[in-house]
Design a protein around this motif. Structure first.
Motif, PDB file in Angstrom:
ATOM      1  N   TRP A 189      12.403  -9.072   1.244  1.00 36.93           N
ATOM      2  CA  TRP A 189      12.020 -10.456   0.937  1.00 36.93           C
ATOM      3  C   TRP A 189      11.283 -11.121   2.090  1.00 36.93           C
ATOM      4  CZ3 TRP A 189      17.674  -9.814  -0.144  1.00 36.93           C
ATOM      5  CH2 TRP A 189      17.879  -9.340  -1.445  1.00 36.93           C
ATOM      6  N   ALA A 190      11.653 -10.741   3.325  1.00 42.21           N
ATOM      7  CA  ALA A 190      11.058 -11.380   4.500  1.00 42.21           C
ATOM      8  C   ALA A 190       9.550 -11.140   4.566  1.00 42.21           C
ATOM      9  CB  ALA A 190      11.728 -10.869   5.778  1.00 42.21           C
ATOM     10  N   VAL A 191       9.129  -9.926   4.216  1.00 41.09           N
ATOM     11  CA  VAL A 191       7.699  -9.616   4.274  1.00 41.09           C
ATOM     12  C   VAL A 191       6.936 -10.488   3.281  1.00 41.09           C
ATOM     13  CG1 VAL A 191       5.961  -7.805   3.955  1.00 41.09           C
ATOM     14  CG2 VAL A 191       8.089  -7.276   5.147  1.00 41.09           C
ATOM     15  N   ALA A 192       7.547 -10.764   2.135  1.00 38.45           N
ATOM     16  CA  ALA A 192       6.914 -11.648   1.148  1.00 38.45           C
ATOM     17  C   ALA A 192       6.816 -13.071   1.686  1.00 38.45           C
ATOM     18  CB  ALA A 192       7.694 -11.638  -0.161  1.00 38.45           C
TER      19      ALA A 192
ATOM     20  N   GLY B 138       3.024 -10.604   4.242  1.00 37.61           N
ATOM     21  CA  GLY B 138       2.668  -9.368   4.933  1.00 37.61           C
ATOM     22  C   GLY B 138       2.280  -8.253   3.981  1.00 37.61           C
ATOM     23  N   THR B 139       1.959  -7.106   4.559  1.00 41.09           N
ATOM     24  CA  THR B 139       1.645  -5.924   3.758  1.00 41.09           C
ATOM     25  C   THR B 139       2.784  -4.918   3.913  1.00 41.09           C
ATOM     26  OG1 THR B 139      -0.713  -6.255   4.078  1.00 41.09           O
ATOM     27  CG2 THR B 139      -0.018  -4.044   3.422  1.00 41.09           C
TER      28      THR B 139
ATOM     29  N   MET C 231       1.342 -12.737   7.952  1.00 39.67           N
ATOM     30  CA  MET C 231       0.586 -11.547   7.579  1.00 39.67           C
ATOM     31  C   MET C 231       0.859 -10.312   8.454  1.00 39.67           C
ATOM     32  SD  MET C 231      -2.997 -13.489   6.644  1.00 39.67           S
ATOM     33  CE  MET C 231      -2.872 -15.069   7.497  1.00 39.67           C
ATOM     34  N   PRO C 232       2.153  -9.987   8.661  1.00 41.67           N
ATOM     35  CA  PRO C 232       2.469  -8.758   9.393  1.00 41.67           C
ATOM     36  C   PRO C 232       2.180  -7.531   8.525  1.00 41.67           C
ATOM     37  CG  PRO C 232       4.464  -9.669   8.445  1.00 41.67           C
ATOM     38  CD  PRO C 232       3.350 -10.654   8.141  1.00 41.67           C
ATOM     39  N   VAL C 233       2.147  -6.366   9.138  1.00 45.85           N
ATOM     40  CA  VAL C 233       2.040  -5.114   8.375  1.00 45.85           C
ATOM     41  C   VAL C 233       3.323  -4.328   8.655  1.00 45.85           C
ATOM     42  CG1 VAL C 233       0.715  -3.015   7.956  1.00 45.85           C
ATOM     43  CG2 VAL C 233      -0.464  -5.129   8.595  1.00 45.85           C
ATOM     44  N   TYR C 234       4.125  -4.179   7.626  1.00 42.17           N
ATOM     45  CA  TYR C 234       5.465  -3.623   7.798  1.00 42.17           C
ATOM     46  C   TYR C 234       5.582  -2.230   7.202  1.00 42.17           C
ATOM     47  CZ  TYR C 234      10.492  -3.249   7.962  1.00 42.17           C
ATOM     48  OH  TYR C 234      11.767  -2.823   8.233  1.00 42.17           O
ATOM     49  N   LEU C 235       5.999  -1.299   8.038  1.00 47.23           N
ATOM     50  CA  LEU C 235       6.161   0.089   7.590  1.00 47.23           C
ATOM     51  C   LEU C 235       7.609   0.333   7.174  1.00 47.23           C
ATOM     52  CD1 LEU C 235       5.138   3.012   7.272  1.00 47.23           C
ATOM     53  CD2 LEU C 235       5.662   3.360   9.704  1.00 47.23           C
TER      54      LEU C 235
ATOM     55  N   VAL D  92       0.870  -1.180   0.000  1.00 45.94           N
ATOM     56  CA  VAL D  92       0.000   0.000   0.000  1.00 45.94           C
ATOM     57  C   VAL D  92       0.903   1.225   0.000  1.00 45.94           C
ATOM     58  CG1 VAL D  92      -1.933  -1.123   1.196  1.00 45.94           C
ATOM     59  CG2 VAL D  92      -0.220   0.091   2.526  1.00 45.94           C
ATOM     60  N   TYR D  93       0.410   2.286  -0.633  1.00 43.50           N
ATOM     61  CA  TYR D  93       1.223   3.500  -0.768  1.00 43.50           C
ATOM     62  C   TYR D  93       0.280   4.670  -0.974  1.00 43.50           C
ATOM     63  CZ  TYR D  93       4.683   6.715  -2.845  1.00 43.50           C
ATOM     64  OH  TYR D  93       5.492   7.793  -3.137  1.00 43.50           O
TER      65      TYR D  93
END
Lengths: 552, 552
Positions: free
Chosen positions: B243-246, B250-251, B224-228, B34-35
């Motif tokens: 890569w870790a968020v993928a 996660g988002t 499914m974390p949400v990473y800023l 998201v952006y």
């Protein structure tokens, strides 16, 4: 790229041994293992004990890298230690099923060429019997090492057999651990259960490392979990949680015998966060007498597998405060290979629908690169229509190295670059896999495929049914008809005709069992129903009298 | 072992590309990126966009496996996509620091032999300038691809430069992804920042895969974390969280410019669970005006690194509801290599002691096999006495392949089979590492070692101090004396003598700064103070007048 090199600083063969080495520093003084009232170790102690044991194996017993060391034991601390100590000596750990008899054990010891067998005191007679059988045909039999009961301190009646702690005393803490030269070197040997001709499935250090991390993630294990051992460590090395718990510096709560009372006691006492078990274990939990049930200190996460959990079982478990998630795999995939990853949007569905979705096999975990449902001949993927049946196939680093001494079977299993599970399933529109049957279990009646899993799930929903298994019964006219073996809950009564009538309300007549047998179901040690034994029974029954057929 | 084979079914080269492929199925319809207010993608979309882009690179631009594709962009969605798309084309992604000027960019483009450069519209003039410089000395300059602002839809003024979305449109979704032939093949190229002669650090697919999983675990990231995105993706590929968020489906919440206001807005709006950042980012957060602060929807986990977080900063962050944990590493270790793993028993300590412990560098994460503090000459480990200083060294699969085109520097860095960090530290009795200084930063005054980190941590505790950095000032008598560069909080006043007096109350006179300079500190893009610039200033100052020395 020019300028780069590969050396000891930037390349280390992957191995779960690293988890123990790291936890001995990072989680140094935290509990690694607890067992009963008096046995507990820290990670530093566990590491030191494993190093000493490895040193004894390598020096005292002259075990060479690649040789096999076997163990016949339930989920006791020594069993856990051997999962590290044997690989640290460069050897391959072969975990034997404690339900086997002397004959089967002798077959497996011979096939694996084990040099040494660690035996829990409860199974020493079985092991001795196996050695006796072996000594008739071969000069070299493995040496036995006795594991006495660390809880009871029984009098030492097994004179002449060296004991586990003696090996530790002999061991040298300065022993240089033998790490694998190649990370694909074997770490363990797991014989498949449930069928008449067991195969020796070879796991590698690399696969064990990667599957452990995948297990941590699919169990949503944060650091320092408390894991209750209700799945046998001799089965797929405890679905690789033996190593995964070390990776996260968790506490292993050992349990010799799995009972509902013992489970509740351990959860309450040690604040268990995670456990695993076949649906039989869940069944045991939900049918516990109220007097033996203790309140859960917090949500307990339960990974189930080995067979799809009946919706009713999942539902009852959740009412008790457990969070059940369903995984699916085979010995050949290091245990679980897929998991029914839960989508938050499913939370708002009715509980029955939720439980139904939960019983799906789902999607691949991180260790498996790809799972697919394919036509076994053309290898074409089936459409994601929830209808077209194909064979479930796997590809990834957590697929076995192969079957020991059976390259033909290995080649067969990997034909076309995919591991063929022998399980039949469909793919839902969201990509989730649902198993319909083992290829050998599916019933073909009058040309129609009958998924025994579907029939069983309806039987399970009947309030009187504790357990049920359906197999084909030979039939002169239809080829096969479904035959249900059913174990009723205590205090319930039901006739076969009543159960058949109930089934016919729930699906087409041809799918409903034509025969019902009330009896306890034969099981493997991991709680899988041994359908081949039931099939032998239906074969002996022969065809149904022709009269019944017109009713279909 | 006999009977086993290695084939496509059981061996797949490790690569983060697998994370994206899996998330496109498992987390299919969940938000990947998201952006701003209008840009968002699902994992299925992100995967498809990356495949198309990879196809364009491979076919349209004829990028061959192993060739370099560069990018000059902040934390925008396209930057994230390139982390997968470029490796999927078999190419190596070189992330350029957006603080660099045209001259430096031209040097790096030449050194890396990049074929193509993706440039965010904000930095197009810098990139054009670099190409201009290059074209004076070489015939082959890289081609530019413009990334326009997806938020603003600015008028297209950059005629003649191909645009990002045009590449996607050209792309073919049936493109066969180029997975690495060898998992140690390069995936990215990260130039080190902060020093005058940047080195090209080469990461591998294997290292990136393993470090991503280690990052997931050390961040205690459930699925499914949400990473800023508050740490630049151009720095160690965002500490491998790209890569870790993928891996965890996660988002990714993208943020072009890091401001306290923007951080609070994103956390509140997207229910951020995790973020990372250098202590400067934490400083920004705790000094936010009350009007821009929003309540946190839940605990936000913040990994900090790049420099030890001052106790006061950790303390203030925790009061705001953040959970800060401290990691330490270098570009050469894929970002964080150690983490100050928190022990539950520390929870009961006074907050100041807790914050002090938190500022330790701690112990190796799962990706690093071993971290140690060693004598750089003998390679002997220092005792765990919290006093003996040695060099911090690493060994593991998440240590770089080496420096591009500089095998001599690579060999030097890996001398003796360990990666030598150049950082000096001690080991506490529990095995935790605490950094004392960079080998080049430590001040030697009258034969005494002075840890600039220790002096800085005392300066930071002064209520008027916003930021501080200490370097040696040449001295005719003592060799060096400490010189403090200090940036005061708005509205505060303080003299150099007052600050020196405060320091002398807190440690031996020789450790207290002899010189104080009030000014803003020069920083790298990742928030590290550029001490080499401060050292140039103290060199220009020369020795203190002799009078002052007798006071010591």
């Amino acid at each position: 790229m020019e300028g780069t090199i590969r050396c000891a600083a930037n390349y280390v063969p992957l191995s779960p041994i690293s988890f123990l080495e790291r936890s001995a520093v990072v989680y140094r003084d935290r509990l690694s293992i607890v067992y009963g009232d008096h046995v507990n170790f820290t990670w530093r102690q566990t590491r030191d004990r494993c190093v000493k044991l490895a040193s004894s194996l390598a020096s005292g017993f002259r075990i060479s890298p690649g040789e096999v060391v076997a163990v016949l034991a339930p989920n006791i601390p020594e069993m856990y230690e051997l999962h590290f100590a044997v690989p640290m000596a460069g050897a391959v750990l072969c975990t034997l099923n404690i339900r086997h008899d002397s004959k089967m054990i002798s077959t497996l010891l011979k096939h694996s060429a084990a040099k040494l067998v660690f035996v829990d005191y409860q199974f020493i007679d079985v092991a001795k019997g196996a050695i006796k059988i072996m000594s008739k045909s071969t000069a070299t039999v493995p040496q036995l090492v006795l594991i006495p009961d660390s809880l009871e301190h029984l009098p030492r009646s097994q004179s002449g057999i060296i004991e586990y702690e003696a090996l530790l005393t002999m061991g040298n803490l300065d022993f240089e651990i033998r790490t694998p030269g190649d990370e694909c070197d074997p770490i363990t040997l797991n014989y498949t259960s449930g069928t008449s001709s067991p195969k020796g499935v070879v796991y590698s250090h690399r696969g064990a490392y990667l599957n452990s991390l995948a297990a941590v993630l699919l169990n949503e294990m944060q650091s320092m979990p408390v894991y209750l051992w209700t799945v046998p460590m001799f089965h797929c090395n405890g679905w690789c949680l033996s190593w995964a718990v070390a990776a996260q510096g968790g506490t292993n709560v050992c349990l010799r015998t799995v009972t509902a009372k013992g489970i509740f006691k351990c959860i309450s006492r040690h604040q268990v966060t995670h456990m695993s078990g076949a649906p039989t274990v869940l069944n045991m939990i939900i049918n516990v007498p109220a007097t033996e049930r203790l309140p859960l200190p917090a949500k307990v996460s339960v990974m189930t597998g080995g067979a799809p959990p009946p919706s009713q079982v999942v539902f009852s478990m959740e009412q008790l405060g457990f969070n059940v998630f369903h995984s699916y795999g085979l010995t050949e995939t290091y245990g679980p290979g897929t998991v029914c990853t839960w989508k938050p949007e499913w939370n708002s569905l009715p509980s029955e629908t939720r439980a139904k979705i939960k019983s799906r096999q789902g999607v691949n975990h991180l260790g498996i690169e790809e799972v697919d449902v394919k036509d076994p001949v053309t290898l074409k993927s089936v459409p994601w229509d929830a209808k077209t049946i194909g064979e479930v196939m796997f590809r990834g680093n957590t697929v076995m190295n192969g079957y020991l001494h059976d390259e033909k079977a290995t080649q067969e299993a990997f034909k076309g670059g995919w591991f063929r599970s022998g399980d039949l399933g469909v793919r839902h529109s969201d990509g989730y896999i649902e198993l319909k049957d083992r290829s050998k279990d599916i019933i073909i009646s009058g040309g129609e495929n009958i998924s025994t899993i579907e029939v069983e799930s309806v039987l399970f929903r009947h309030p009187a049914v504790l357990e049920a298994a359906v197999v084909g019964r030979p039939d002169d006219h239809w080829g096969e008809t479904p035959c249900a073996f059913v174990n009723l809950k205590e205090g319930y009564e039901l006739t076969g005709d009543e159960l058949i009538a109930y089934c016919r309300k729930n699906f087409p007549h041809y799918m409903a069992p034509r025969t019902v047998v009330f009896e306890e179901l034969p099981k493997t040690s991991t709680g899988k129903t041994q359908k081949f034994l039931l099939r032998e029974k239906t074969k002996a029954m022969g065809s149904l009298p022709a009269r019944g057929k017109s009713k279909l």
